[in-house]
Design a protein around this motif. Structure first.
Motif, PDB file in Angstrom:
ATOM      1  N   LEU A 132      38.051  23.669  46.490  1.00 36.85           N
ATOM      2  CA  LEU A 132      38.065  22.650  45.441  1.00 36.85           C
ATOM      3  C   LEU A 132      37.898  23.282  44.054  1.00 36.85           C
ATOM      4  N   LYS A 189      35.551  24.535  52.074  1.00 44.00           N
ATOM      5  CA  LYS A 189      36.005  23.445  51.212  1.00 44.00           C
ATOM      6  C   LYS A 189      35.563  23.590  49.759  1.00 44.00           C
ATOM      7  N   THR A 190      34.315  23.942  49.513  1.00 44.71           N
ATOM      8  CA  THR A 190      33.831  24.014  48.128  1.00 44.71           C
ATOM      9  C   THR A 190      34.576  25.065  47.302  1.00 44.71           C
ATOM     10  N   GLU A 241      35.453  20.172  56.227  1.00 41.17           N
ATOM     11  CA  GLU A 241      34.857  21.510  56.237  1.00 41.17           C
ATOM     12  C   GLU A 241      34.963  22.040  57.657  1.00 41.17           C
ATOM     13  N   THR A 268      42.710  16.970  48.922  1.00 36.02           N
ATOM     14  CA  THR A 268      41.810  17.896  49.613  1.00 36.02           C
ATOM     15  C   THR A 268      40.426  17.292  49.779  1.00 36.02           C
ATOM     16  N   GLN A 269      39.927  16.668  48.729  1.00 35.72           N
ATOM     17  CA  GLN A 269      38.602  16.065  48.778  1.00 35.72           C
ATOM     18  C   GLN A 269      38.525  14.974  49.850  1.00 35.72           C
ATOM     19  N   VAL A 270      39.577  14.187  49.964  1.00 35.88           N
ATOM     20  CA  VAL A 270      39.556  13.026  50.870  1.00 35.88           C
ATOM     21  C   VAL A 270      39.935  13.405  52.299  1.00 35.88           C
ATOM     22  N   CYS A 330      46.632  17.492  44.511  1.00 32.28           N
ATOM     23  CA  CYS A 330      46.092  18.294  45.619  1.00 32.28           C
ATOM     24  C   CYS A 330      44.563  18.236  45.648  1.00 32.28           C
ATOM     25  N   LEU A 331      43.937  18.186  44.488  1.00 29.36           N
ATOM     26  CA  LEU A 331      42.483  18.095  44.431  1.00 29.36           C
ATOM     27  C   LEU A 331      41.992  16.814  45.104  1.00 29.36           C
ATOM     28  N   MET A 332      42.613  15.702  44.770  1.00 26.67           N
ATOM     29  CA  MET A 332      42.210  14.427  45.363  1.00 26.67           C
ATOM     30  C   MET A 332      42.487  14.415  46.872  1.00 26.67           C
ATOM     31  N   VAL A 390      40.659  23.080  40.943  1.00 29.63           N
ATOM     32  CA  VAL A 390      40.276  22.624  39.595  1.00 29.63           C
ATOM     33  C   VAL A 390      40.655  23.680  38.552  1.00 29.63           C
TER      34      VAL A 390
END
Length: 406
Positions: free
Chosen positions: A88, A84-85, A196, A190-192, A186-188, A92
Motif C-alpha cells: 500500500l 500488504k502494508t 494479508e 488492494t485495500q479492499v 489500484c490503491l483502493m 501511494v
C-alpha cells in the motif's frame, strides 16, 4: 476457477483468483507503462522543462535504477512486516509522484520524482510474486505467473501505442495523470480486495546482517538461482527485440511510423497464446518439463532467426520473431514458480532477486543491441540468440552438476 482455499498451511482464507489476477496484473503494469508510454513525449518534455532530450532520457535510466534498488528494499521488508502494508505504501508513493511530475518545473525535480515513482511502482512486482507463492503450490503458481508474464511481455509492446494516442490528444501531462489515476484505483482495490498472506508468526527478523545472510543463502541455493537465471536471461530476448525493432522494421524494411506500432504489437498475440497454452499444459506436465521444452523451442527458433534473418521478407521475419518470443512467457512463468517454491520463508527476498536480475539482464540486452549496432539486423537477432544460448548453458551446467553428484 475464480476461488479456492489457500494451499499453504499458515493461510486459511479462501482466495479469489480472478480478483488477484486483475489487481496484480494492473500492479505489474506500472513498470512498462511508466517507462514506455512517455517515450514519444521526450521533445515535448524537454521544451516544457527548458532542457534537452538527453537529460530527459535520463529519466529512463533513473527509473530502472529505482526499480532495482526498490525491489532489494521491499524484499526483506515484506518478509518482516507482511505483504500488504509495504504494498500500500508503494502504491501511494507511485500515485503521488506520478501526479507531481505533471507540475514539475525543472529537470532536477522531474528526475527525483521519476526515482520515487520507480521505488513505489516496483512494490507490486515484488509483493505479487511473494503473495502468490504464499497462497499457491508450485504448479498453480506457475499457471498464475503465466498471466503475469502476459502483462510483462505485452506491456512494453502496447505502452508506446497507448502513450502515442494520449500525447496526441492531451499532451505529455496526460500520461502521468493516467498513471496517477491508475495508482489511485489500484490503491483502493488492494485495500479492499487483497488479504494479508503472511501472518506475524511466520515473519522473518529484520537487521542488516539478517538481510545479507538471506540474500546470500538464496544466491547459492541451486534450486532457486538456476531457474531464476534461466528466466532472467531468456527474458532479455524480449528487450533486445524492443530495442532493435524500430531500426529493423522502419529503417531496414521500410515500415511507416503509422504502421510500426501494429507490426511491433503483433508479438503480443504470441505472448497471450503461449501464456494460455502454458496454463492448459500445466494440467498434464510439470513446471520443470515445460520450462525445458520451451527453452529448447526458443533456442531452435532463435538460431533459425539468426541464420535466415538477412534473407527473410518482412512477413516471414515477423513470423519467426513471433515464434521465437512466444516461448518467453512460458519459460518466465515456470522458472519463477520453481524459484519461488525454493524460497521457503524468504519469498520476499527471493522475489526481489528475481526482479533485479530480470531488469539487469534487460538493461544489458538493450545496451548490447545499441553497442553492436552496425546498420544490419544482426545486433538484434544476435543478442536474442545469445540470450537463448546462455539460458540453455545455465540449464546444461546444472544438469551436469546433478549427474555428477548422483
Amino acid at each position: 476457477m475464480t476461488s479456492l482455499p489457500c494451499q499453504r498451511q499458515h493461510c486459511s482464507a479462501p482466495v479469489n483468483l480472478l480478483k488477484l489476477t486483475i489487481i496484480f496484473a494492473a500492479l505489474s503494469a506500472f513498470a512498462p507503462l511508466a517507462t514506455d508510454m512517455y517515450l514519444a513525449s521526450f521533445p515535448l518534455l524537454a521544451k516544457s522543462l527548458h532542457t534537452d532530450i538527453g537529460k530527459v532520457s535520463l529519466g529512463l535510466s533513473i527509473y530502472f535504477f529505482g526499480l532495482s534498488v526498490g525491489q532489494l528494499l521491499y524484499g526483506p521488508l515484506i518478509d518482516r512486516f507482511g505483504r500488504k502494508t509495504p504494498l500500500l505504501i508503494g502504491i501511494v508513493l507511485f500515485a503521488l509522484s506520478s501526479g507531481l511530475i505533471v507540475v514539475a518545473t525543472s529537470i532536477q525535480a522531474f528526475l527525483v520524482l521519476r526515482l520515487l515513482q520507480a521505488i513505489g511502482g516496483c512494490a507490486g512486482m515484488v509483493v505479487s510474486r511473494a503473495m502468490i507463492s504464499d497462497l499457491l503450490d508450485e504448479r498453480e503458481a506457475a499457471r498464475f505467473f503465466s498471466l503475469m508474464m502476459v502483462v510483462s511481455g505485452i506491456g512494453p509492446i502496447v505502452a508506446p501505442i497507448m502513450g502515442g494516442y494520449l500525447i496526441s490528444f492531451a499532451g505529455w501531462e496526460s500520461i502521468f495523470i493516467f498513471l496517477a489515476l491508475l495508482g489511485g484505483v489500484c490503491l483502493m482495490a488492494t485495500q479492499v480486495m487483497i488479504p494479508e498472506t503472511l501472518p506475524p508468526g511466520v515473519r522473518e527478523q529484520l537487521s542488516p546482517q539478517a538481510v545479507f545472510r538471506t540474500y546470500g543463502r538464496l544466491l547459492i541455493r541451486r534450486e532457486f538461482i538456476v531457474p531464476t537465471l534461466i528466466g532472467a536471461i531468456t527474458c532479455g530476448s524480449i528487450f533486445a527485440f524492443i530495442s532493435g525493432a524500430p531500426f529493423a522494421y522502419m529503417e531496414l524494411y521500410g515500415v511507416s511510423k503509422e504502421h510500426f506500432g501494429w507490426v511491433f504489437g503483433m508479438n503480443a498475440i504470441g505472448i497471450m497464446v503461449a501464456a494460455q497454452a502454458n496454463r492448459i499444459l500445466l494440467k498434464h506436465f510439470s513446471t520443470a518439463t515445460l520450462m525445458f521444452a520451451c527453452l529448447l523451442f526458443h533456442i531452435v527458433f532463435a538460431l533459425l532467426l539468426f541464420i535466415c534473418a538477412a534473407k527473410l521478407s518482412l512477413p516471414f521475419l515477423v513470423l519467426l520473431i513471433w515464434l521465437c518470443l512466444a516461448a518467453i512467457p512460458v519459460i518466465g512463468a515456470n522458472s519463477t514458480a520453481l524459484a519461488m517454491a525454493a524460497c521457503e520463508h524468504e519469498r520476499g527476498s527471493g522475489s526481489a532477486i528475481i526482479g533485479v536480475l530480470q531488469f539487469a539482464v534487460a538493461g544489458l540486452a538493450s545496451a548490447g543491441v545499441g553497442f553492436l549496432h552496425n546498420g544490419s539486423i544482426y545486433p538484434m537477432v544476435g543478442v536474442i540468440l545469445g540470450c537463448s544460448l546462455l539460458g540453455g548453458l545455465v540449464y546444461m551446467v546444472n544438469l551436469l552438476f546433478l549427474k555428477k553428484i548422483c
